[in-house]
Enzyme design. Structure first.
Site, short mmCIF file in Angstrom:
data_model
loop_
_atom_site.label_atom_id
_atom_site.label_comp_id
_atom_site.label_asym_id
_atom_site.label_seq_id
_atom_site.Cartn_x
_atom_site.Cartn_y
_atom_site.Cartn_z
N LEU A 1 10.20 -20.51 -5.30
CA LEU A 1 9.18 -19.65 -4.69
C LEU A 1 7.85 -19.73 -5.43
CD1 LEU A 1 8.54 -17.17 -2.74
CD2 LEU A 1 9.16 -15.74 -4.68
N HIS B 1 2.40 3.50 -8.98
CA HIS B 1 2.21 2.08 -9.30
C HIS B 1 3.41 1.55 -10.09
CE1 HIS B 1 -1.70 2.38 -7.62
NE2 HIS B 1 -2.24 3.08 -8.61
N ASP C 1 0.83 -1.22 0.00
CA ASP C 1 0.00 0.00 0.00
C ASP C 1 0.86 1.26 0.00
OD1 ASP C 1 -2.36 1.41 -0.03
OD2 ASP C 1 -2.71 1.26 2.13
C1 IPE Z 1 -5.45 -2.66 -0.22
O1 IPE Z 1 -5.09 -1.32 -0.38
C2 IPE Z 1 -5.41 -3.34 -1.56
C3 IPE Z 1 -4.10 -3.47 -2.17
C4 IPE Z 1 -2.95 -3.17 -1.63
C5 IPE Z 1 -4.08 -4.02 -3.50
P1 IPE Z 1 -6.19 -0.19 -0.48
O2 IPE Z 1 -5.46 1.11 -0.61
O3 IPE Z 1 -7.17 -0.51 -1.54
O4 IPE Z 1 -6.92 -0.31 0.94
P2 IPE Z 1 -7.75 0.75 1.77
O5 IPE Z 1 -8.80 1.29 0.85
O6 IPE Z 1 -6.80 1.81 2.21
O7 IPE Z 1 -8.29 -0.02 2.92
C1 IPE Z 2 -1.58 0.31 -3.38
O1 IPE Z 2 -1.35 1.68 -3.39
C2 IPE Z 2 -1.84 -0.24 -4.75
C3 IPE Z 2 -3.25 -0.60 -5.03
C4 IPE Z 2 -4.20 -0.58 -4.17
C5 IPE Z 2 -3.57 -1.01 -6.38
P1 IPE Z 2 -2.54 2.72 -3.40
O2 IPE Z 2 -2.90 2.99 -4.81
O3 IPE Z 2 -3.65 2.26 -2.54
O4 IPE Z 2 -1.84 4.00 -2.78
P2 IPE Z 2 -2.45 4.96 -1.66
O5 IPE Z 2 -2.87 4.10 -0.51
O6 IPE Z 2 -3.61 5.68 -2.28
O7 IPE Z 2 -1.31 5.86 -1.30
MG MG Z 3 -4.03 2.43 -0.58
#
Ligand code: IPE
Ligand code: IPE
Ligand code: MG
Length: 246
Positions: free
Chosen positions: A132, A38, A21
């Site tokens: 892995l 990303h 995240d």
């Molecule tokens: C969880 O992250 C999903 C992934 C890392 C793919 P999110 O950014 O979607 O989660 P929330 O919305 O903060 O809970």
């Molecule tokens: C995690 O990073 C990747 C996915 C959920 C696809 P985020 O896109 O949720 O990044 P933040 O949490 O908004 O910073």
């Molecule tokens: Mg996120």
């Protein structure tokens, strides 16, 4: 900062799960669009996969895209899907060289056709690899996974293949996407959020949780070492007392 030589290689977790995240915030902090985050997150994935291979970790399961993430802006969703296709394509040689077996869990039918095809092609191509097991949780929702498991079990009871009285935890686990994997001993979440976000709810019943404020594109192998060293300092009691364990 964690050093690899502080790790006890005889006590490695067999299965590490990660909630990757913070890509969006990382990009925003640099004045860039979320997709830039990303793209840089992919570099962390590569590093963590390589480090896991080097250490001899058996299973690495990465939360790549949740079912809830489909509700993000259309452009971000399509950019992530495109990125997935190009990344899988680029990484396949590394997977083959490193003996990595690719796997995916989630509602994969929801993926765009091109993405689904690339993914299944790569899973097939790496299926004989024995190092892995790298599992991508894609279009994944743990609650949905459990509902599907309940449906499967109900069908087996209805058809007479299974007695309702014989349903136990093993039956349930055997009907999840993760049926062929051990439960993760260590769950890592980056970006300073303290939540599980619908990830592996059944499987993490006794996992050790590790939260770090680092945003995913900044998370590299040294951070993974830190998490493992922290994990190895913990006493996993499984309901027993400390005295019973020692
Ligand atoms: C969880 O992250 C999903 C992934 C890392 C793919 P999110 O950014 O979607 O989660 P929330 O919305 O903060 O809970
Ligand atoms: C995690 O990073 C990747 C996915 C959920 C696809 P985020 O896109 O949720 O990044 P933040 O949490 O908004 O910073
Ligand atoms: Mg996120």
């Amino acid at each position: 900062m964690g050093f690899k030589d502080q790790i006890d290689f005889s006590k490695l977790p067999q299965h590490i799960a990660i909630i990757m995240d913070g890509n969006g915030r990382w990009a925003k902090g640099k004045g860039k669009l979320r997709v830039f985050g990303h793209r840089n997150g992919v570099l962390s994935v590569r590093d963590i996969v390589e480090a896991s291979v080097e250490m001899g970790i058996g299973y690495l399961t990465l939360y790549t895209f949740s079912s809830e993430n489909w509700n993000r802006p259309r452009l971000e969703v399509s950019a992530i899907m495109e990125l997935m296709v190009s990344t899988i394509h680029k990484e396949i040689e590394n997977f083959m060289r490193n003996n990595v077996r690719l796997n995916a869990i989630g509602d994969l039918k929801m993926l765009p056709e091109k993405c689904f095809r690339e993914l299944t092609w790569a899973i097939d191509k790496t299926s004989a690899n024995s190092g892995l097991t790298l599992t991508l949780a894609l279009s994944y929702s743990s609650r949905n996974e459990m509902v599907q498991a309940a449906k499967n079990i109900a069908c087996k009871v209805k058809s007479g293949e299974l007695n309702a009285e014989d349903i136990d935890e093993r039956t349930f686990a055997a009907n999840l996407y993760t049926r062929n994997m051990p439960d993760p001993e260590l769950l890592i979440r980056t970006s300073g959020e303290y939540r599980i976000s619908n990830y592996l709810l059944w499987q993490i019943a006794y996992a050790e949780l590790y939260f770090t404020p680092k945003l995913w594109p900044d998370f590299r192998r040294e951070d993974l070492y830190d998490a493992i060293i922290d994990y190895q300092k913990r006493e996993r009691r499984f309901g027993l007392t400390s005295e019973q364990l020692n």
